[in-house]
Scaffold this active site. Structure first.
Site, PDB file in Angstrom:
ATOM      1  N   ARG A 103       1.013  -5.251  -6.547  1.00 18.53           N
ATOM      2  CA  ARG A 103       1.617  -6.256  -5.662  1.00 18.53           C
ATOM      3  C   ARG A 103       0.521  -7.059  -4.976  1.00 18.53           C
ATOM      4  O   ARG A 103      -0.651  -6.745  -5.100  1.00 18.53           O
ATOM      5  CB  ARG A 103       2.538  -5.583  -4.639  1.00 18.53           C
ATOM      6  N   CYS A 107      -2.777 -15.843  -4.378  1.00 21.41           N
ATOM      7  CA  CYS A 107      -3.790 -16.456  -3.525  1.00 21.41           C
ATOM      8  C   CYS A 107      -3.076 -17.341  -2.495  1.00 21.41           C
ATOM      9  O   CYS A 107      -2.255 -18.178  -2.865  1.00 21.41           O
ATOM     10  CB  CYS A 107      -4.723 -17.297  -4.396  1.00 21.41           C
ATOM     11  N   ASN A 141       5.487  -9.225   2.924  1.00 23.95           N
ATOM     12  CA  ASN A 141       5.295  -7.838   3.337  1.00 23.95           C
ATOM     13  C   ASN A 141       3.817  -7.576   3.548  1.00 23.95           C
ATOM     14  O   ASN A 141       3.005  -7.801   2.648  1.00 23.95           O
ATOM     15  CB  ASN A 141       5.801  -6.876   2.249  1.00 23.95           C
ATOM     16  N   GLU A 142       3.456  -7.151   4.742  1.00 17.39           N
ATOM     17  CA  GLU A 142       2.079  -6.756   5.057  1.00 17.39           C
ATOM     18  C   GLU A 142       1.045  -7.727   4.489  1.00 17.39           C
ATOM     19  O   GLU A 142       0.288  -7.396   3.574  1.00 17.39           O
ATOM     20  CB  GLU A 142       1.795  -5.337   4.579  1.00 17.39           C
ATOM     21  N   GLU A 313       8.130   0.134   9.790  1.00 14.42           N
ATOM     22  CA  GLU A 313       8.055   1.276   8.872  1.00 14.42           C
ATOM     23  C   GLU A 313       7.456   2.454   9.631  1.00 14.42           C
ATOM     24  O   GLU A 313       6.325   2.377  10.107  1.00 14.42           O
ATOM     25  CB  GLU A 313       7.167   0.936   7.663  1.00 14.42           C
ATOM     26  N   TRP A 321      -0.728   7.735   0.100  1.00 14.64           N
ATOM     27  CA  TRP A 321      -1.876   6.856  -0.113  1.00 14.64           C
ATOM     28  C   TRP A 321      -3.173   7.236   0.583  1.00 14.64           C
ATOM     29  O   TRP A 321      -4.200   6.610   0.362  1.00 14.64           O
ATOM     30  CB  TRP A 321      -1.497   5.420   0.264  1.00 14.64           C
ATOM     31  N   GLU A 361       4.876   5.180  -5.692  1.00 14.15           N
ATOM     32  CA  GLU A 361       4.957   5.953  -4.446  1.00 14.15           C
ATOM     33  C   GLU A 361       5.840   7.196  -4.584  1.00 14.15           C
ATOM     34  O   GLU A 361       6.563   7.570  -3.661  1.00 14.15           O
ATOM     35  CB  GLU A 361       5.439   5.028  -3.311  1.00 14.15           C
ATOM     36  N   GLN A 362       5.745   7.859  -5.736  1.00 15.95           N
ATOM     37  CA  GLN A 362       6.627   9.001  -5.999  1.00 15.95           C
ATOM     38  C   GLN A 362       6.430  10.141  -5.017  1.00 15.95           C
ATOM     39  O   GLN A 362       7.333  10.929  -4.783  1.00 15.95           O
ATOM     40  CB  GLN A 362       6.412   9.495  -7.427  1.00 15.95           C
ATOM     41  N   HIS A 364       5.730   9.824  -1.857  1.00 19.46           N
ATOM     42  CA  HIS A 364       5.959   9.353  -0.478  1.00 19.46           C
ATOM     43  C   HIS A 364       7.333   9.823  -0.036  1.00 19.46           C
ATOM     44  O   HIS A 364       8.349   9.466  -0.634  1.00 19.46           O
ATOM     45  CB  HIS A 364       5.891   7.827  -0.450  1.00 19.46           C
TER      46      HIS A 364
END
Ligand code: GAL
Length: 648
Positions: A103, A107, A141-142, A313, A321, A361-362, A364
């Site tokens: 992700r 630019c 997002n972020e 979140e 991570w 992200e399994q 998480h």
């Protein structure tokens, strides 16, 4: 106060959605953020929108009374889009184009991507802008996650030259500001200026600082394109962005001017593992997180959101991570949630609803396991939901007495020429914040541009660029001021000020810093009366009164009138001395809290949070609890416990 959750309906069969919504409501959640990575499902092929599934999902959530925060999907441009327009891709510092497959591969300077973002955001805003269940939006997002604020693409190069032209008007002015005569770096036109990467050794620091300012402006401009569309088509809805922890690559104060509230993503255990603390501290707080880490960001984002902020979140269990990903101590998810509310959060939203059995992200955790059984986090969220009713009417968030000036530009400036490998600007800020919290105080972080008049004490742990205007405002605030090392040591153009540091602060402090040195780890200079200077030592000369000197006789803590100056990186003991004295001068009462215990005043309530793994008796720390009426917990706070009593 509301609880929420991040949900990905597109990850689950449609037959799950209603039952999921029912269970969310049953737990006591009332907000659901969805959609922020769903572009490939919203527009599977160029121009072919598929909104039916999202209509359904929103309807399913709305039918349980859940409020939806809809994310714009621009953090994940789909494969067909980047294949169609390869110039969307960002280029990393080493000059390599980023590739598809995770992700944030775009630019910020790509005009094509800006147009494509406008297109998808407009389509969403038109369709859902007036939807009764959609109460707010999240842009992207972020921004900047995975080191993506900077891009070294041709698009960025073109835009940077334009930005420089606007700023300097002539190459001569740029040459002067950057000191380009040094090493024959002079330019004859803006077209000759490159991005500050891949040079043989370090690039010109003023070039780097301007590039950072430019990159920050690009993020702000990109975000603004989205907020303008959302405002036009979705009046009356809040607009948020979810910021990150320990992240300073763009000016969040600038960006938040276009938002209604700041939100941030809080992962206390991941951040502890990745953070700057010594290994012994990481061991001690392994399952709790550092007692001041989340609070620092709560205080920062309250400032960024001009008083309005949320946790978008919240870590609900182990994450995937960090280098190591332990499970929180039983009770910590509840404690983190209450800590956020005690700091004034409007919403705490857990990430995520159900653990994903596929994708990156399994491992998480979610509130539910992949097999839909409720995990530990769900029970703790439900407990908070029950407790909220009793506490909500008694809570409030007033201005703290103590403020710390936070400046993104200061962090950039200090990072550009660290001079000592261990001079970490954010770490310094967090250490000073932590020390104030350890003295039992509520703390506000403040933007240097904001009104400073309400505070009794203002700290600037390190503020290299201080203009005359800020110096004047600090003086006029009437507060006790405490400046840390390197304050006033640079001009706007990243040069040593005429007459040397502390530059514009000389009106407040009759001192001069003719020389600075950095110290290697393990070496420190002890200070008479207790404590030591480590990492960074300044030679402080001039007329100010010396409050402490090294045992070798060099003044390191001086004062003149209401202003203090600390000419070095103080260890915890010295920092406590400085802050206790400065607080006393400001008429603020302090108390030394044990390492794992933190207090927070909120409206008519006092909160005690126990981050340690042992029970904590509040009797000696907060003697007033002897007669207090507890609304939650009691005088002995268990590990991961929260005690709340009414202030007299
Ligand atoms: C955040 C991000 C989420 C998810 C989460 C995992 O940084 O916004 O999409 O990746 O981390 O902890």
């Amino acid at each position: 106060m509301k609880l929420g959750v991040c949900y990905y309906p597109e990850h689950w069969p449609q037959s799950f959605w209603r039952e999921d919504a029912r269970r969310m409501a049953e737990i006591g959640l009332s907000r659901v953020r969805i959609g922020e990575f769903s572009w490939s499902r919203l527009e599977p092929e160029p121009g072919r929108y598929e909104f039916d599934w999202l209509d359904e999902a929103i309807e399913a959530l709305g039918s349980e009374g859940l409020e939806v925060v809809l994310g714009t999907p621009t953090a994940t441009p789909p494969k067909w889009l980047i294949d169609l327009y390869p110039d969307i891709m960002a280029v990393d510092r080493a000059g390599r184009p980023r590739k598809f497959g995770s992700r944030r591969h775009y630019c910020f300077s790509s005009e094509t991507y800006r147009q494509e973002s406008v297109r998808i955001v407009s389509a969403l805003a038109k369709r859902y802008g007036q939807n009764a269940s959609v109460v707010a939006w999240q842009t992207d997002n972020e921004y900047g996650c995975h080191d993506t604020v900077e891009s070294y693409s041709n698009n960025a190069l073109r835009a940077f030259r334009e930005w420089l032209m606007q700023k300097y008007q002539s190459p001569e002015a740029l040459n002067r500001a950057w000191g380009c005569v040094f090493w024959s770096q002079e330019y004859r036109s803006f077209e000759e200026v490159d991005l500050p990467h891949l040079s043989v050794t370090e690039a010109n620091p003023a070039h780097r600082l301007d590039f950072q300012r430019f990159c920050s402006d690009q993020v702000v401009a990109f975000n603004r394109l989205q907020t303008q569309i959302l405002r036009a088509h979705s009046p009356g809805r809040d607009i948020y962005h979810n910021f990150m922890g320990h992240f300073t690559a763009f000016d969040h104060f600038d960006l938040a001017q276009d938002l209604d509230a700041a939100t941030w993503d809080s992962y206390p255990l991941g951040f502890l593992e990745q953070g700057p603390w010594p290994s012994a501290v990481k061991m001690r707080f392994l399952r709790q997180g550092h007692p001041d880490q989340a609070a620092f960001h709560h205080d920062l984002y309250r400032a960024v959101g001009r008083g309005r902020w949320q946790v978008m979140e919240q870590q609900p269990g182990p994450v995937n991570w960090a280098p190591y990903n332990p499970a929180p101590l039983r009770g910590m998810v509840r404690l983190w949630t209450w800590e956020a509310f005690a700091h004034g959060a409007e919403v705490v939203s857990y990430f995520r609803w159900r653990q994903a059995p596929f994708g990156q992200e399994q491992n998480h955790a979610g509130l539910l396991r992949p097999d839909s059984i409720a995990d530990v986090g769900a029970a703790e969220a439900a407990q908070v939901a029950q407790e909220m009713a009793a506490l909500a009417p008694l809570m409030g968030c007033s201005k703290a007495e103590a403020a710390i000036v936070f400046s993104y530009e200061a962090v950039w400036s200090l990072d550009i020429q660290k001079q000592g490998a261990s001079f970490d600007a954010l770490e310094l800020l967090m250490a000073w914040h932590s020390a104030l919290r350890g003295l039992g105080l509520n703390v506000d972080l403040v933007d240097a541009r904001q009104d400073l008049s309400a505070y009794r004490i203002i700290l600037a742990p390190s503020l290299p660029i201080i203009g005359q205007n800020l110096a004047k405002r600090l003086l006029e605030s009437g507060a006790i001021l405490v400046f840390g090392p390197r304050s006033g040591s640079k001009t706007e153009d990243y040069q040593i000020p005429e007459g040397l540091a502390p530059g514009a602060l000389k009106g407040l402090l009759p001192i001069l810093i003719p020389r600075v040195e950095s110290l290697r780890p393990g070496h420190s200079e002890s200070v008479e009366g207790g404590g030591a200077i480590e990492r960074w030592l300044e030679h402080v000369t001039g007329e100010a009164e010396t409050l402490a000197a090294t045992t070798a006789g060099a003044p390191v803590w001086v004062r003149s009138g209401r202003a203090h100056y600390v000419g070095g990186w103080p260890d915890a003991a010295l920092l406590n001395r400085v802050l206790e004295r400065a607080c006393a001068e400001a008429g603020i009462e302090t108390r030394r809290l044990p390492e794992g215990l933190r207090l927070r005043r909120s409206g008519t309530l006092w909160f005690a949070f126990n981050y340690s793994a042992e029970p904590c008796d509040l009797g000696t720390i907060a003697p007033e609890t002897a007669q207090a009426m507890f609304v939650l917990g009691g005088r002995v706070t268990p590990p991961a416990g929260v005690s709340v009593w009414r202030a007299r």
